[in-house]
Design a protein around this motif. Structure first.
Motif, PDB file in Angstrom:
ATOM      1  N   PRO A 168     -68.671 -11.702  35.259  1.00 24.21           N
ATOM      2  CA  PRO A 168     -67.924 -12.967  35.347  1.00 24.21           C
ATOM      3  C   PRO A 168     -68.800 -14.177  35.051  1.00 24.21           C
ATOM      4  O   PRO A 168     -69.996 -14.179  35.338  1.00 24.21           O
ATOM      5  N   ALA A 261     -59.844 -16.406  35.547  1.00 18.75           N
ATOM      6  CA  ALA A 261     -61.287 -16.202  35.579  1.00 18.75           C
ATOM      7  C   ALA A 261     -61.782 -16.030  34.147  1.00 18.75           C
ATOM      8  O   ALA A 261     -61.017 -15.759  33.232  1.00 18.75           O
ATOM      9  N   VAL A 263     -64.391 -13.780  31.964  1.00 16.08           N
ATOM     10  CA  VAL A 263     -65.190 -12.557  32.004  1.00 16.08           C
ATOM     11  C   VAL A 263     -65.760 -12.291  30.615  1.00 16.08           C
ATOM     12  O   VAL A 263     -65.028 -12.298  29.621  1.00 16.08           O
TER      13      VAL A 263
END
Length: 312
Positions: A168, A261, A263
């Protein structure tokens, strides 16, 4: 030229008679003579001449027999090189981003030096756009590349790829400007943004994040080195994406991003069908034994976040 005929010519240069060549190769003398004559037609010149009741090589025949040594050795080397069951031997041309080389490649090469000492590697650093182009042009045998879930790479039809690991990323900011651990991107709508100078995926991910938050990012700095990105952040010149699990210098914080998120996934890419080449196969096997990846395929799966540090 027929390599079998070259073998007979080379044998004639060493054994000195058609009969001896025939016996050594389990042929008739007539067959050997016919094959040498056919080779002479291919070469466009006489290769043998009478010497009493026997024959000897002409000057052209001697020169061609000298060439035959090199030609037959090269053919045998190519056969062994292409044999999937042969001991791996050869030079691999590998290019990729710095962390992919450091984390995934170098440990495997160190092991190969012990287990397969006839496999060598030439390693060069490239960003994904550069590495993909070189791989398609057949100037690399393997490319270590990466993309982001918000900016997925498009795989050329001539290539295969296998996902190695994922990690991440977050938002790098000055530590004295925040009090939390998760970034509210709307707070950074007026900031100057820093992106990669040699790969467009970073900018695409930033623009996607900003669009989902409702603003257009002001991108001013294009930097390849993450250390230099940190320098700019510390100097108050902007904010930028940084890996969450990479240690940062004092004064820089990396805030988590949520919904969505970011990644980053690292891949090993090869030209389609080349993975059966023995040196490349053992390298891919080594990479997968270290990272737990599956055999090469044409998709871009994204495994769960792993531990390797991510940097460009």
């Amino acid at each position: 030229m027929d390599t079998r005929r070259l073998q007979l010519l080379l044998a004639l240069s060493r054994l000195g008679s058609m009969r001896a060549v025939a016996e050594a190769h389990h042929l008739t003398t007539s067959t050997v003579s016919q094959q040498i004559a056919a080779l002479a037609r291919d070469a466009g010149t006489d290769l043998v001449e009478p010497k009493g009741r026997r024959v000897r090589l002409t000057p052209a025949g001697r020169r061609l027999s000298d060439h035959a040594v090199t030609i037959l050795a090269a053919v045998e080397a190519a056969r062994v090189d292409l044999d999937p069951d042969a001991e791996p031997a050869g030079t691999l041309r590998v290019g990729g981003f710095a962390t992919g080389i450091r984390v995934s490649l170098l440990p495997v090469l160190a092991d190969l030096a012990d287990t397969h000492p006839r496999v060598d590697a030439i390693v060069s650093e490239y960003e994904p756009v550069e590495a993909f182009r070189l791989l398609v042009d057949d100037d690399l045998d393997l490319a270590l590349v990466y993309d982001y879930n918000l900016a997925p790479a498009s795989l050329n039809p001539a290539l295969d790829a296998v996902a190695l690991w994922s990690t991440p990323w977050g938002l790098g900011v000055r530590a004295d400007t925040t009090h939390g651990t998760t970034a509210d991107l709307s707070d950074y709508a007026d900031e100057t943004w820093i992106v990669n100078s040699r790969n467009t995926a970073d900018e695409a991910a930033v623009r996607t994040l900003a669009a989902l938050t409702g603003f257009t990012p002001r991108i001013a700095h294009q930097i390849d080195s993450l250390d230099l990105v940190e320098d700019l952040i510390l100097g108050g010149y902007g904010v930028g994406l940084l890996p969450l699990n990479r240690p940062t210098r004092e004064g820089v914080s990396v805030l988590r991003l949520a919904d969505p998120a970011v990644v980053m996934t690292a891949y090993a890419a090869t030209r389609r069908g080349r993975e059966s080449w023995a040196p490349l196969r053992v390298l891919l096997d080594g990479l997968c034994s270290v990272t737990g990846c599956a055999p090469p395929h044409r998709d871009w799966p994204r495994p769960a976040a792993a531990d390797p540090p991510a940097s460009r």
